[in-house]
Design a protein around this motif. Structure first.
Motif, PDB file in Angstrom:
ATOM      1  N   GLY A 178       0.843  -1.310   0.048  1.00 11.95           N
ATOM      2  CA  GLY A 178      -0.115   0.081  -0.183  1.00 11.95           C
ATOM      3  C   GLY A 178       0.918   1.415  -0.046  1.00 11.95           C
ATOM      4  N   LEU A 179       0.370   2.268   0.053  1.00 11.32           N
ATOM      5  CA  LEU A 179       0.862   3.560   0.030  1.00 11.32           C
ATOM      6  C   LEU A 179       0.185   4.636   1.093  1.00 11.32           C
ATOM      7  N   THR A 180       1.023   5.743   1.435  1.00 11.81           N
ATOM      8  CA  THR A 180       0.115   6.705   2.271  1.00 11.81           C
ATOM      9  C   THR A 180      -1.010   7.042   1.763  1.00 11.81           C
ATOM     10  N   GLU A 181      -0.956   7.067   0.295  1.00 11.27           N
ATOM     11  CA  GLU A 181      -2.236   7.675  -0.027  1.00 11.27           C
ATOM     12  C   GLU A 181      -3.485   6.677  -0.064  1.00 11.27           C
ATOM     13  N   THR A 182      -3.101   5.350   0.410  1.00  7.36           N
ATOM     14  CA  THR A 182      -4.318   4.459   0.553  1.00  7.36           C
ATOM     15  C   THR A 182      -4.418   3.884   2.080  1.00  7.36           C
ATOM     16  N   SER A 183      -4.088   4.910   3.018  1.00  9.33           N
ATOM     17  CA  SER A 183      -4.191   4.674   4.297  1.00  9.33           C
ATOM     18  C   SER A 183      -3.279   3.641   4.922  1.00  9.33           C
ATOM     19  N   ALA A 184      -2.113   3.180   4.132  1.00  9.29           N
ATOM     20  CA  ALA A 184      -1.245   2.382   4.199  1.00  9.29           C
ATOM     21  C   ALA A 184      -1.541   1.055   3.240  1.00  9.29           C
ATOM     22  N   PRO A 185      -2.275   0.134   3.993  1.00  2.79           N
ATOM     23  CA  PRO A 185      -2.342  -1.141   3.209  1.00  2.79           C
ATOM     24  C   PRO A 185      -3.473  -1.093   2.041  1.00  2.79           C
ATOM     25  N   SER A 186      -3.238  -1.976   1.189  1.00  3.17           N
ATOM     26  CA  SER A 186      -4.315  -2.271  -0.017  1.00  3.17           C
ATOM     27  C   SER A 186      -4.614  -3.672  -0.127  1.00  3.17           C
ATOM     28  N   THR A 187      -3.555  -4.323   0.136  1.00  2.00           N
ATOM     29  CA  THR A 187      -3.216  -5.675   0.047  1.00  2.00           C
ATOM     30  C   THR A 187      -2.565  -6.422   1.170  1.00  2.00           C
ATOM     31  N   VAL A 188      -2.839  -7.546   1.594  1.00  2.00           N
ATOM     32  CA  VAL A 188      -2.109  -8.277   2.509  1.00  2.00           C
ATOM     33  C   VAL A 188      -2.209  -9.754   2.416  1.00  2.00           C
ATOM     34  N   ASN A 189      -1.363 -10.468   2.731  1.00  2.00           N
ATOM     35  CA  ASN A 189      -1.335 -12.031   2.725  1.00  2.00           C
ATOM     36  C   ASN A 189      -2.227 -12.460   4.030  1.00  2.00           C
ATOM     37  N   ILE A 190      -2.695 -13.798   4.103  1.00  2.00           N
ATOM     38  CA  ILE A 190      -3.786 -13.989   4.871  1.00  2.00           C
ATOM     39  C   ILE A 190      -3.049 -15.288   5.642  1.00  2.00           C
ATOM     40  N   PRO A 191      -3.227 -15.452   7.000  1.00  2.00           N
ATOM     41  CA  PRO A 191      -2.790 -16.752   7.886  1.00  2.00           C
ATOM     42  C   PRO A 191      -3.624 -17.725   7.370  1.00  2.00           C
ATOM     43  N   GLY A 192      -2.786 -18.792   6.976  1.00  2.00           N
ATOM     44  CA  GLY A 192      -3.691 -20.105   6.332  1.00  2.00           C
ATOM     45  C   GLY A 192      -3.570 -20.079   4.697  1.00  2.00           C
ATOM     46  N   ALA A 193      -3.349 -18.685   4.149  1.00  2.00           N
ATOM     47  CA  ALA A 193      -3.326 -18.700   2.676  1.00  2.00           C
ATOM     48  C   ALA A 193      -2.147 -17.631   2.273  1.00  2.00           C
ATOM     49  N   ASN A 194      -1.129 -17.796   2.998  1.00  2.00           N
ATOM     50  CA  ASN A 194       0.210 -16.963   2.665  1.00  2.00           C
ATOM     51  C   ASN A 194       0.692 -17.363   1.666  1.00  2.00           C
ATOM     52  N   LYS A 195       0.718 -16.676   0.253  1.00  2.00           N
ATOM     53  CA  LYS A 195       1.577 -16.975  -0.883  1.00  2.00           C
ATOM     54  C   LYS A 195       2.820 -16.130  -0.889  1.00  2.00           C
ATOM     55  N   ILE A 196       3.897 -16.523  -0.348  1.00  2.00           N
ATOM     56  CA  ILE A 196       5.003 -15.980  -0.240  1.00  2.00           C
ATOM     57  C   ILE A 196       5.580 -15.633  -1.479  1.00  2.00           C
ATOM     58  N   GLY A 197       6.208 -14.244  -1.704  1.00  2.00           N
ATOM     59  CA  GLY A 197       6.651 -13.887  -2.858  1.00  2.00           C
ATOM     60  C   GLY A 197       5.473 -13.045  -3.671  1.00  2.00           C
ATOM     61  N   THR A 198       4.385 -12.898  -2.840  1.00  2.00           N
ATOM     62  CA  THR A 198       3.292 -11.998  -3.388  1.00  2.00           C
ATOM     63  C   THR A 198       2.976 -10.825  -2.126  1.00  2.00           C
ATOM     64  N   VAL A 199       2.475  -9.723  -2.508  1.00  8.20           N
ATOM     65  CA  VAL A 199       1.930  -8.982  -1.393  1.00  8.20           C
ATOM     66  C   VAL A 199       0.532  -9.234  -0.920  1.00  8.20           C
ATOM     67  N   GLY A 200      -0.035 -10.362  -1.499  1.00 12.58           N
ATOM     68  CA  GLY A 200      -1.377 -10.681  -0.755  1.00 12.58           C
ATOM     69  C   GLY A 200      -2.492 -10.279  -1.707  1.00 12.58           C
ATOM     70  N   LYS A 201      -3.622 -10.508  -1.111  1.00 10.68           N
ATOM     71  CA  LYS A 201      -4.945 -10.014  -1.682  1.00 10.68           C
ATOM     72  C   LYS A 201      -5.669  -8.693  -1.319  1.00 10.68           C
ATOM     73  N   PRO A 202      -6.372  -7.996  -1.988  1.00 13.25           N
ATOM     74  CA  PRO A 202      -7.013  -7.021  -1.667  1.00 13.25           C
ATOM     75  C   PRO A 202      -7.663  -7.178  -0.221  1.00 13.25           C
ATOM     76  N   PHE A 203      -7.688  -6.592   0.776  1.00 12.26           N
ATOM     77  CA  PHE A 203      -8.742  -6.596   2.060  1.00 12.26           C
ATOM     78  C   PHE A 203      -9.746  -6.400   1.801  1.00 12.26           C
ATOM     79  N   PRO A 204     -10.686  -6.762   2.541  1.00 10.47           N
ATOM     80  CA  PRO A 204     -12.078  -6.447   2.444  1.00 10.47           C
ATOM     81  C   PRO A 204     -12.312  -5.041   2.133  1.00 10.47           C
ATOM     82  N   GLY A 205     -13.224  -4.698   0.903  1.00  9.80           N
ATOM     83  CA  GLY A 205     -13.668  -3.635   0.536  1.00  9.80           C
ATOM     84  C   GLY A 205     -12.738  -2.816  -0.537  1.00  9.80           C
TER      85      GLY A 205
END
Length: 599
Positions: free
Chosen positions: A377-404
């Motif tokens: 994410g960036l400052t402009e997106t309140s920090a996060p836009s995507t994140v990996n998930i416990p139980g579905a952590n795809k290492i090498g990526t920055v995860g999926k969009p968080f809800p919304g």
């Protein structure tokens, strides 16, 4: 355009603001411990009622000092308990907090204070106060200065004693989701920092949909605790502060990065956040310690590393076999357990952002029992836009969009983002706002990436940082730099080659790692300048360059490199406070060294 959306999980009310929880919990759960404060004699618990009362006291003092709803108030301090008190007190008074990095120069402070029109500023030390006085000397209105180390919180609380509770309640309840909560100035790898307008809704929507969505497992158990050591002036640490307060996770602060190790062992957090450089240093320190212990210890450590990586990869593709599980269990006693003990023994998860951690380190830490979840994410997106998930952590990526959140990848590869977490625009800069947010509501990040079929995002570089060689080959520097920097001896690596016949690199050495390396290799008296031309050091760096080159085509490979006799630091002006390299300043200041690579 390829895009991926995740439905909203928590529909935060439009009336919600960032300070509501502090007062509600102070009334409903007065004895709950919400913060642990390092007083120098150990960690002292701060209850919800105590925290609420301190926030209320400082807020009343700000009101007594003339701070009005919507006024901007600067906040310049290291990451410490008083930072959080001041942040929430500014919100409780109905004002807007404007964080300033405590390492900022007078010129930088002058820009932020003047551009934001701040009516006052909370500073930490006498040195900060001197910097601010120099910075605001020519500003109209004589902004007030309140110094933490000068006992100003007690003074503000005393001065505000006559402010009625009802006045404070009216102030804080009058601020809703659409109201401005903070202006965070981007640390700026180029040009003047721009002020990102973030509303209460931006922060609250993000905090609740992250904490109740992808990272719920970290915040739903008893005994949860987190240690913050990254600058709270940065949006990443700032949103985590809000998440911790909202979830009732015990929050602790470490003002000095040198104290992180001892504080981890003393406070024993269950959750941590950091940038890749922090985790690289943890790994490098362990590797150097093993090397200093002799050949057998070094061999055991590297076997443990290979086993952890192998186990983690196997877990991602169906599970490890019996033999691999047995090897991992053996190394857990010899290596991994000691690594976890160094973090206090309770840490099992961490969130990493800012830049790419790298698949190798991600797999190692996961295999060692500390799973790192990369986000983006960036400052402009309140920090996060995507994140990996416990139980579905795809290492090498920055995860999926968080809800919304919806993430898209444009035809040219640029990553685009939509959602209630996207900022309100740049302060006093409508032109920049129009460039960043298009007419369809997409925020243009400037990053280049890929979305896989499952919605996981992979960042491959910065749009403006793509190198185009003289032969017309597009080269993304980040993957090459990340792999070179994996070497314990390397501090920073900058890949160059714009309009040049081939790709090259500037490399700096890590002073901490060098001390151990010199002792282990009989170079105790060698200077940094001598080590830069030492054949053994050059060979070690060359191996990392070779590893990096294995990732790319021949046209993208680093053909030459130079080891510089100084590091890139915040003090030298080459790193931002969030440890990002100011590429344009590096290429300017080391132009002779770059030219020499091509001479």
């Amino acid at each position: 355009m390829r895009e991926y959306s995740v439905p909203v999980l928590v529909d935060v009310p439009a009336s919600a603001n960032c300070v509501d929880t502090v007062f509600r919990r102070g009334e409903q759960e007065p004895d709950a411990v919400v913060i642990s404060r390092n007083t120098g004699d150990g960690w002292t618990p701060v209850t919800a009622a105590e925290f609420r009362d301190q926030v209320a006291g400082v807020a009343k003092g700000l009101i007594d000092a003339g701070i009005q709803p919507g006024d901007r108030v600067g906040l310049m301090s290291r990451t410490r308990y008083e930072w959080t008190v001041a942040d929430y007190a500014i919100w409780a008074a109905g004002a807007v907090s404007v964080p300033i990095y405590e390492t900022s120069s007078a010129d930088q402070v002058n820009w932020i204070m003047s551009d934001s029109g701040a009516k006052g500023i909370v500073v930490e030390t006498e040195a900060h106060e001197e910097t601010v006085r120099e910075a605001i000397a020519d500003l109209p209105g004589a902004p007030a200065i309140w110094r933490i180390d000068g006992g100003v919180f007690a003074e503000l609380t005393a001065n505000g004693a006559d402010v009625p509770d009802e006045t404070l309640k009216e102030r804080r309840l009058a601020r809703g989701g659409s109201d401005l909560a903070t202006i965070i100035y981007t640390s700026g790898t180029t040009g003047r920092p721009k002020g990102c307008r973030l509303t209460h809704d931006n922060l609250m929507f993000t905090a609740h949909n992250v904490a109740n969505g992808p990272l719920e497992a970290m915040f739903e158990h008893d005994g949860r605790a987190a240690l913050l050591f990254l600058p709270l002036a940065h949006s990443f640490a700032r949103i985590i502060e809000v998440v911790l307060i909202e979830t009732g996770t015990v929050l602790a602060h470490t003002p000095n990065m040198k104290n992180v190790g001892p504080d981890l062992q003393a406070f024993r957090p269950t959750f941590l956040l950091g940038v890749p450089r922090v985790f690289e240093k943890v790994y490098n320190a362990a590797e150097q310690k093993a090397a200093a212990g002799g050949g057998l210890k070094s061999k055991i450590f590297h076997s443990a590393v290979d086993t952890a990586i192998e186990w983690s990869r196997a877990e991602s593709s169906g599970g490890a076999g019996l033999g691999l599980r047995a090897r991992r269990a053996a190394f857990d006693k010899l290596v991994y357990g000691k690594l976890r003990a160094a973090t206090g023994g309770r840490l099992s998860a961490a969130v990493c952002g800012g830049s790419a951690l790298g698949e190798r380190l991600g797999n190692f830490f996961r295999g060692a029992g500390i799973e790192i979840f990369e986000g983006y994410g960036l400052t402009e997106t309140s920090a996060p836009s995507t994140v990996n998930i416990p139980g579905a952590n795809k290492i090498g990526t920055v995860g999926k969009p968080f809800p919304g959140v919806t993430v898209g990848v444009a035809e040219d590869g640029e990553v685009l983002v939509k959602g209630r977490h996207v900022f309100d625009g740049y302060w006093n800069n409508e032109e920049a706002t129009a460039e960043a947010i298009d007419t369809d509501g997409w925020f243009h990040t400037g990053d280049v990436g890929e979305l896989d079929k499952d919605g996981y995002l992979r960042i491959t570089g910065r749009k403006k940082e793509l190198i185009v060689t003289g032969a017309g080959k597009n080269v993304a520097p980040a993957p090459l730099e990340d792999r070179i920097r994996a070497n314990p001896l390397v501090s920073q690596a900058i890949v160059v080659g714009d309009d040049r016949p081939f790709v090259a690199a500037l490399v700096t050495l890590d002073p901490e790692a060098l001390d151990q390396w010199k002792d282990a290799n009989g170079r105790s008296g060698a200077s940094l300048a001598e080590l830069c031309s030492d054949p053994a050091v050059i060979a070690a760096v060359q191996k990392s360059v070779d590893d990096a080159n294995a990732l790319v085509s021949k046209a993208e490979q680093v053909k030459k490199f130079v080891i510089l006799d100084s590091d890139f630091t915040e003090e030298s002006g080459h790193l931002t406070p969030s440890l990002k390299v100011k590429r344009n300043l590096v290429t300017r200041d080391f132009a002779k060294e770059i030219d020499a690579l091509y001479s």
